[in-house]
Design a protein around this motif. Structure first.
Motif, PDB file in Angstrom:
ATOM      1  N   GLU A 310      45.660  59.131  27.718  1.00  0.00           N
ATOM      2  CA  GLU A 310      45.423  58.618  26.367  1.00  0.00           C
ATOM      3  C   GLU A 310      45.506  57.097  26.363  1.00  0.00           C
ATOM      4  O   GLU A 310      44.706  56.420  25.701  1.00  0.00           O
ATOM      5  CB  GLU A 310      46.433  59.231  25.397  1.00  0.00           C
ATOM      6  N   TRP A 311      46.467  56.538  27.104  1.00  0.00           N
ATOM      7  CA  TRP A 311      46.551  55.073  27.199  1.00  0.00           C
ATOM      8  C   TRP A 311      45.322  54.515  27.908  1.00  0.00           C
ATOM      9  O   TRP A 311      44.734  53.513  27.463  1.00  0.00           O
ATOM     10  CB  TRP A 311      47.824  54.672  27.928  1.00  0.00           C
ATOM     11  N   MET A 312      44.914  55.165  28.993  1.00  0.00           N
ATOM     12  CA  MET A 312      43.748  54.687  29.742  1.00  0.00           C
ATOM     13  C   MET A 312      42.469  54.785  28.916  1.00  0.00           C
ATOM     14  O   MET A 312      41.557  53.951  29.058  1.00  0.00           O
ATOM     15  CB  MET A 312      43.600  55.480  31.042  1.00  0.00           C
ATOM     16  N   ARG A 313      42.365  55.774  28.056  1.00  0.00           N
ATOM     17  CA  ARG A 313      41.174  55.906  27.206  1.00  0.00           C
ATOM     18  C   ARG A 313      40.939  54.642  26.386  1.00  0.00           C
ATOM     19  O   ARG A 313      39.799  54.203  26.193  1.00  0.00           O
ATOM     20  CB  ARG A 313      41.338  57.118  26.273  1.00  0.00           C
ATOM     21  N   LEU A 314      42.019  54.026  25.944  1.00  0.00           N
ATOM     22  CA  LEU A 314      41.913  52.828  25.110  1.00  0.00           C
ATOM     23  C   LEU A 314      41.993  51.527  25.906  1.00  0.00           C
ATOM     24  O   LEU A 314      41.574  50.475  25.406  1.00  0.00           O
ATOM     25  CB  LEU A 314      43.032  52.842  24.060  1.00  0.00           C
ATOM     26  N   HIS A 315      42.531  51.587  27.115  1.00  0.00           N
ATOM     27  CA  HIS A 315      42.833  50.358  27.848  1.00  0.00           C
ATOM     28  C   HIS A 315      42.222  50.302  29.250  1.00  0.00           C
ATOM     29  O   HIS A 315      42.577  49.439  30.041  1.00  0.00           O
ATOM     30  CB  HIS A 315      44.357  50.183  27.962  1.00  0.00           C
ATOM     31  N   GLU A 316      41.312  51.222  29.542  1.00  0.00           N
ATOM     32  CA  GLU A 316      40.757  51.318  30.891  1.00  0.00           C
ATOM     33  C   GLU A 316      40.212  49.999  31.415  1.00  0.00           C
ATOM     34  O   GLU A 316      40.390  49.638  32.575  1.00  0.00           O
ATOM     35  CB  GLU A 316      39.655  52.379  30.915  1.00  0.00           C
ATOM     36  N   ARG A 317      39.548  49.231  30.552  1.00  0.00           N
ATOM     37  CA  ARG A 317      38.916  47.994  31.018  1.00  0.00           C
ATOM     38  C   ARG A 317      39.936  46.960  31.502  1.00  0.00           C
ATOM     39  O   ARG A 317      39.571  46.020  32.214  1.00  0.00           O
ATOM     40  CB  ARG A 317      38.054  47.401  29.906  1.00  0.00           C
ATOM     41  N   VAL A 410      51.259  52.592  20.875  1.00  0.00           N
ATOM     42  CA  VAL A 410      50.652  52.969  22.151  1.00  0.00           C
ATOM     43  C   VAL A 410      51.728  52.812  23.223  1.00  0.00           C
ATOM     44  O   VAL A 410      52.730  52.124  23.008  1.00  0.00           O
ATOM     45  CB  VAL A 410      49.418  52.110  22.502  1.00  0.00           C
ATOM     46  N   ALA A 411      51.526  53.454  24.373  1.00  0.00           N
ATOM     47  CA  ALA A 411      52.559  53.422  25.415  1.00  0.00           C
ATOM     48  C   ALA A 411      52.884  51.996  25.829  1.00  0.00           C
ATOM     49  O   ALA A 411      54.057  51.657  26.050  1.00  0.00           O
ATOM     50  CB  ALA A 411      52.104  54.242  26.619  1.00  0.00           C
ATOM     51  N   MET A 412      51.868  51.162  25.948  1.00  0.00           N
ATOM     52  CA  MET A 412      52.084  49.750  26.265  1.00  0.00           C
ATOM     53  C   MET A 412      50.953  48.939  25.644  1.00  0.00           C
ATOM     54  O   MET A 412      49.783  49.141  25.984  1.00  0.00           O
ATOM     55  CB  MET A 412      52.116  49.516  27.780  1.00  0.00           C
ATOM     56  N   PRO A 413      51.252  48.034  24.719  1.00  0.00           N
ATOM     57  CA  PRO A 413      50.203  47.228  24.103  1.00  0.00           C
ATOM     58  C   PRO A 413      49.558  46.285  25.121  1.00  0.00           C
ATOM     59  O   PRO A 413      50.213  45.782  26.039  1.00  0.00           O
ATOM     60  CB  PRO A 413      50.949  46.441  23.016  1.00  0.00           C
ATOM     61  N   VAL A 414      48.266  46.071  24.913  1.00  0.00           N
ATOM     62  CA  VAL A 414      47.524  45.106  25.729  1.00  0.00           C
ATOM     63  C   VAL A 414      46.771  44.175  24.795  1.00  0.00           C
ATOM     64  O   VAL A 414      46.133  44.631  23.827  1.00  0.00           O
ATOM     65  CB  VAL A 414      46.535  45.810  26.671  1.00  0.00           C
ATOM     66  N   ILE A 415      46.837  42.883  25.072  1.00  0.00           N
ATOM     67  CA  ILE A 415      46.101  41.887  24.301  1.00  0.00           C
ATOM     68  C   ILE A 415      44.971  41.365  25.162  1.00  0.00           C
ATOM     69  O   ILE A 415      45.191  40.899  26.286  1.00  0.00           O
ATOM     70  CB  ILE A 415      47.028  40.749  23.856  1.00  0.00           C
ATOM     71  N   GLU A 416      43.749  41.472  24.635  1.00  0.00           N
ATOM     72  CA  GLU A 416      42.569  40.982  25.345  1.00  0.00           C
ATOM     73  C   GLU A 416      42.271  39.553  24.919  1.00  0.00           C
ATOM     74  O   GLU A 416      42.106  39.271  23.726  1.00  0.00           O
ATOM     75  CB  GLU A 416      41.364  41.880  25.048  1.00  0.00           C
ATOM     76  N   LEU A 417      42.232  38.672  25.875  1.00  0.00           N
ATOM     77  CA  LEU A 417      41.946  37.253  25.623  1.00  0.00           C
ATOM     78  C   LEU A 417      40.609  36.917  26.256  1.00  0.00           C
ATOM     79  O   LEU A 417      40.411  37.095  27.469  1.00  0.00           O
ATOM     80  CB  LEU A 417      43.046  36.387  26.253  1.00  0.00           C
TER      81      LEU A 417
END
Length: 421
Positions: A310-317, A410-417
């Motif tokens: 589920e985390w990878m679905r949103l953060h795979e890139r 989410v399990a771990m937030p990621v910020i895209e810059l």
């Protein structure tokens, strides 16, 4: 395109440890840990019945978890082969009438996943494999005499022959994980060195039969990538100042084979942080599952993989196709980079503001990756003094992100810059 390009882009794979030890259900090294004889161990062969081994399900589970390749143990140290080898009747075809290597290889290709095979250099079942300090018979009363008549030259021929079968009969193989070389002498026993395997000849055989395949570093000679196991490096790995390809081999609970009574499972959050950490240092992560004695995936493992998926679905890139970034991350997390996108994996959620060293003027847009929501950026005056509710200025060149008080769910937030041109 080089043979390693897919591996560098993939970043995340599944290890599958399955064998007779799965029925024993107490660690893949049970035979040597408990010093079991071949006769003691035979019961696991005689009762091997993987009726719930579903290769298609394993492949789907890996893909849904965001993994790009799967590595199956074709033979572990116990010597039991999961294919119909012509060189020994100690195999799955003889035990249960199935070629499990064929089943999984076909399932992986159907899901578009890369095919990886693990093969043990060690074989405690083979009559010519000499007793050493990891062998189950090392403490027998007549242990020294057990090596009389054993011939490692004959074993080498057998080893090379089985590898030839695997690399000839199953189509394109993308990845081969040999395990392992241990030249040290312990307890009066010599280990096994590269010469015991004819490592140079074995690697040459691999290059001849599968020229596009990558091979790991455990033959006792250099391979295409290195394999730290059960620990996380703390910085990118280099040799003579040059970055090397590497893959952290990790378990969900400290055991590779099914271990019924082991409940030391890592959390999905921790495993996701370990994955991000690996990629941030230019490495991959190979996460193991150990199917049980009937071949089914452990529900504890599938639950973890579902959360990771589920985390990878949103953060795979931020993982697949990403790698090490030259920028210095803040104390709250790590960076990965993919083209002009810099991804900040936030391990520790801050209160209100997150300060990014040396990125002022270098970021054109910032957003939370899971929902694409904009994140405000600002640059403070370095000379600004702290006063009541006014924070002190940050060091020159610092970019400040203004974040919501509540941590995203989410399990771990990621910020895209997005980096400015």
């Amino acid at each position: 395109m080089s043979a390693t390009d897919w591996f560098t882009a993939a970043r995340f794979g599944m290890f599958v440890h399955f064998g007779l030890y799965s029925g024993a259900a107490r660690h893949e090294w049970v035979q040597t840990n408990e010093k079991l004889t071949d006769a003691d161990y035979r019961q696991y062969f005689d009762n091997f019945d993987p009726d719930l081994f579903d290769a298609a399900e394993i492949a789907r589970t890996a893909k849904q978890a965001g993994m790009s390749y799967v590595v199956l143990t074709t033979k572990h140290h116990e010597g039991f082969a999961l294919w119909n080898t012509a060189l020994s009747d100690f195999n799955s075809e003889a035990a249960c009438g199935r070629d499990l290597v064929r089943e999984l290889v076909d399932a992986l290709r159907a899901e578009g996943l890369k095919v990886g095979l693990y093969h043990s250099l060690i074989d405690w079942h083979h009559p010519d494999f000499t007793v050493d300090w990891v062998h189950p018979r090392r403490d027998d009363e007549n242990a020294a005499s057990l090596n009389e008549g054993r011939d490692m030259a004959r074993y080498r021929e057998f080893l090379h022959g089985q590898v030839r079968e695997l690399l000839t009969d199953y189509g394109q193989v993308d990845y081969l994980f040999f395990d392992y070389t241990y030249p040290e002498t312990k307890q009066g026993w010599a280990g096994k060195s590269a010469e015991d395997w004819d490592a140079e000849g074995l690697l040459a055989l691999c290059r001849e039969l599968q020229p596009g395949m990558i091979v790991n570093d455990r033959l006792g000679i250099p391979g295409d990538f290195v394999t730290p196991e059960q620990y996380q490096p703390t910085e990118p790995l280099v040799a003579d100042g040059v970055p090397v390809l590497w893959e952290a081999c990790q378990t969900t609970n400290g055991s590779w084979g099914y271990d019924r009574d082991n409940d030391n499972h890592k959390s999905a959050d921790l495993l996701i942080r370990m994955l991000a950490d690996s990629v941030s240092m230019g490495g991959n992560m190979l996460l193991n599952v150990g199917p049980n004695g009937r071949g089914a995936l452990d529900k504890r493992d599938t639950a973890l993989l579902a959360e990771i998926g589920e985390w990878m679905r949103l953060h795979e890139r931020a993982v697949v196709g990403a790698g090490h970034a030259a920028h210095r991350p803040p104390r709250e997390g790590v960076y990965t980079q993919r083209g002009n996108k810099l991804y900040l994996h936030v391990f520790t959620w801050p209160m209100g503001f997150l300060h990014l060293p040396e990125l002022a003027g270098k970021v054109s847009y910032a957003r939370l990756l899971h929902d694409g929501s904009w994140v405000k950026t600002s640059v403070s005056d370095p000379d600004q003094q702290a006063l009541v509710t006014q924070p002190a200025g940050q060091a020159a060149g610092t970019l400040t992100l203004s974040l919501p008080t509540r941590r995203p769910d989410v399990a771990m937030p990621v910020i895209e810059l997005t980096l400015a041109d």
